[in-house]
Design an enzyme around this catalytic site. Sequence first.
Site, PDB file in Angstrom:
ATOM      1  N   ALA A  64       6.290 -10.811   1.550  1.00  0.00           N
ATOM      2  CA  ALA A  64       5.369  -9.956   0.485  1.00  0.00           C
ATOM      3  C   ALA A  64       4.765  -8.948   1.607  1.00  0.00           C
ATOM      4  O   ALA A  64       4.233  -9.622   3.006  1.00  0.00           O
ATOM      5  CB  ALA A  64       4.553 -10.524  -0.248  1.00  0.00           C
ATOM      6  N   ASP A  65       4.733  -7.716   1.613  1.00  0.00           N
ATOM      7  CA  ASP A  65       3.741  -7.077   2.201  1.00  0.00           C
ATOM      8  C   ASP A  65       2.574  -6.721   1.610  1.00  0.00           C
ATOM      9  O   ASP A  65       2.284  -7.167   0.467  1.00  0.00           O
ATOM     10  CB  ASP A  65       4.264  -5.567   2.546  1.00  0.00           C
ATOM     11  CG  ASP A  65       4.903  -4.651   1.399  1.00  0.00           C
ATOM     12  OD1 ASP A  65       4.043  -5.012   0.456  1.00  0.00           O
ATOM     13  OD2 ASP A  65       5.786  -3.762   1.388  1.00  0.00           O
ATOM     14  N   SER A  66       1.780  -5.772   2.306  1.00  0.00           N
ATOM     15  CA  SER A  66       0.349  -5.690   1.451  1.00  0.00           C
ATOM     16  C   SER A  66       0.144  -5.302   0.227  1.00  0.00           C
ATOM     17  O   SER A  66      -0.554  -5.576  -0.586  1.00  0.00           O
ATOM     18  CB  SER A  66      -0.537  -5.121   2.636  1.00  0.00           C
ATOM     19  OG  SER A  66       0.034  -3.543   2.813  1.00  0.00           O
ATOM     20  N   ASP A 106       2.582  -5.400  -2.003  1.00  0.00           N
ATOM     21  CA  ASP A 106       3.245  -6.372  -2.948  1.00  0.00           C
ATOM     22  C   ASP A 106       1.838  -7.617  -3.280  1.00  0.00           C
ATOM     23  O   ASP A 106       2.007  -7.895  -4.255  1.00  0.00           O
ATOM     24  CB  ASP A 106       4.445  -7.332  -2.155  1.00  0.00           C
ATOM     25  CG  ASP A 106       5.612  -6.524  -1.853  1.00  0.00           C
ATOM     26  OD1 ASP A 106       6.117  -5.873  -2.862  1.00  0.00           O
ATOM     27  OD2 ASP A 106       6.479  -6.980  -0.937  1.00  0.00           O
TER      28      ASP A 106
END
Length: 94
Positions: A49-51, A53
Site C-alpha cells: 500500500a502507498d499513502s 491506499d
Amino acid sequence: MSPDLDIINKFMEETIMIFDKIKEIVVDQLGVEENIVTPDSNIQEDLGADSLDIVDLIQTIEDEYDLSIPDEAVESIKTVGDIVAYVEKNTDAE
C-alpha cells in the site's frame, strides 16, 4: 463452559469477525491475495500500500465501523492487526 471461558470465546469470536471484515476490505482495496493478509501483515511493506491506499483503506474502515480514526492513530497503524485492535478498542463489534 465456565463464565470466564464464555467471555473469552465471545471476545475471540468478535476479534475474528473484525479481522475477517478488515481482511475482506484489504483484499478488495489493495488487490492482494487473501492468503497473504494476516494480522502481522505490514500494510505498506507486505501488502504494497502507498499513502493514498492507506487513506482510502482507513476511510473505508471508518465508514464500515462508523468511527473516526484520528491522524495520530493512523500514524501508529502499521499492520492489519493494528487496525483490528483499533476497531476493537473503539467500537462495539457488530
